[in-house]
Design a protein around this motif. Structure first.
Motif, mmCIF file in Angstrom:
data_model
loop_
_atom_site.group_PDB
_atom_site.id
_atom_site.type_symbol
_atom_site.label_atom_id
_atom_site.label_comp_id
_atom_site.label_asym_id
_atom_site.label_seq_id
_atom_site.Cartn_x
_atom_site.Cartn_y
_atom_site.Cartn_z
ATOM 1 N N GLN A 140 0.826 -1.208 0.000
ATOM 2 C CA GLN A 140 0.000 0.000 0.000
ATOM 3 C C GLN A 140 0.859 1.256 0.000
ATOM 4 O O GLN A 140 0.550 2.224 -0.688
ATOM 5 N N ARG A 141 1.954 1.246 0.760
ATOM 6 C CA ARG A 141 2.857 2.402 0.763
ATOM 7 C C ARG A 141 3.488 2.603 -0.614
ATOM 8 O O ARG A 141 3.634 3.726 -1.078
ATOM 9 N N ASP A 143 2.122 1.732 -3.504
ATOM 10 C CA ASP A 143 1.073 2.228 -4.389
ATOM 11 C C ASP A 143 0.843 3.723 -4.171
ATOM 12 O O ASP A 143 0.706 4.482 -5.137
ATOM 13 N N VAL A 144 0.812 4.152 -2.917
ATOM 14 C CA VAL A 144 0.628 5.576 -2.616
ATOM 15 C C VAL A 144 1.813 6.374 -3.147
ATOM 16 O O VAL A 144 1.642 7.446 -3.736
ATOM 17 N N HIS A 145 3.004 5.855 -2.977
ATOM 18 C CA HIS A 145 4.208 6.540 -3.456
ATOM 19 C C HIS A 145 4.191 6.667 -4.984
ATOM 20 O O HIS A 145 4.518 7.717 -5.531
ATOM 21 N N ALA A 147 1.501 6.648 -6.868
ATOM 22 C CA ALA A 147 0.428 7.572 -7.236
ATOM 23 C C ALA A 147 0.886 9.022 -7.060
ATOM 24 O O ALA A 147 0.572 9.895 -7.881
ATOM 25 N N MET A 148 1.623 9.293 -5.989
ATOM 26 C CA MET A 148 2.143 10.639 -5.746
ATOM 27 C C MET A 148 3.211 11.013 -6.785
ATOM 28 O O MET A 148 3.310 12.150 -7.189
ATOM 29 N N ARG A 151 1.834 12.148 -10.354
ATOM 30 C CA ARG A 151 1.127 13.431 -10.464
ATOM 31 C C ARG A 151 1.886 14.416 -11.244
ATOM 32 O O ARG A 151 2.839 14.849 -11.432
#
Length: 151
Positions: A140-141, A143-145, A147-148, A151
């Motif tokens: 999950q970390r 995936d968030v990284h 996604a960020m 951007r």
């Protein structure tokens, strides 16, 4: 506080119920080895014998420049705690499944301290659940990284 060594295997094999800080009775050349970080707590444990708390199977490398004053690397070392705390630990250890494990050795000023924990052994399925949860959190970390980053 400067952490010298941690027992990572203890966190994998046990669930910690309560932690305590204890002093440790060392010989001079052992203190020098501890300050150099030559300590291993893997497979070590604490036990109560004769009203004293003993650290067993902890490895402290013999000091290189020590000669006759060097002692056995895996000798039993006395842990220093108040008598009422030791008796409380004895009462808990007599309960089913509890044991006393060292978590880390650290320096507080010029003193060497050991953090011990009252721990209960994990079952195999608990260990698997913990590993799966850790892997899921890591994914999950990531995936968030990602996604960020996108951007």
């Amino acid at each position: 506080m400067k952490v010298i060594s941690t027992n990572k295997k203890a966190y994998h094999d046990f669930t910690m119920a309560e932690t305590f800080e204890a002093g440790i009775n060392l010989v001079g050349c052992e203190v020098k080895s501890v300050r150099h970080g030559e300590v291993n707590l893997k497979d070590s444990y604490a036990t109560v014998a004769g009203g004293q708390l003993l650290l067993k199977n902890a490895y402290i490398k013999p000091y290189d420049k020590g000669s006759f004053s060097n002692v056995e690397p895996r000798r039993d070392r006395r842990l220093l705690m108040h008598k009422n705390e030791i008796m409380r630990l004895v009462g808990k250890v007599k309960e089913k499944g509890y044991s006393i494990v060292p978590l880390k050795i650290y320096l507080v000023g010029s003193l060497v301290k050991v953090e011990i924990a009252l721990a209960k052994g994990k079952k195999l399925y608990d260990k698997r659940d913990a590993i799966a949860k850790k892997d899921l959190d890591r994914q999950q970390r990531r995936d968030v990284h990602e996604a960020m980053k996108g951007r």
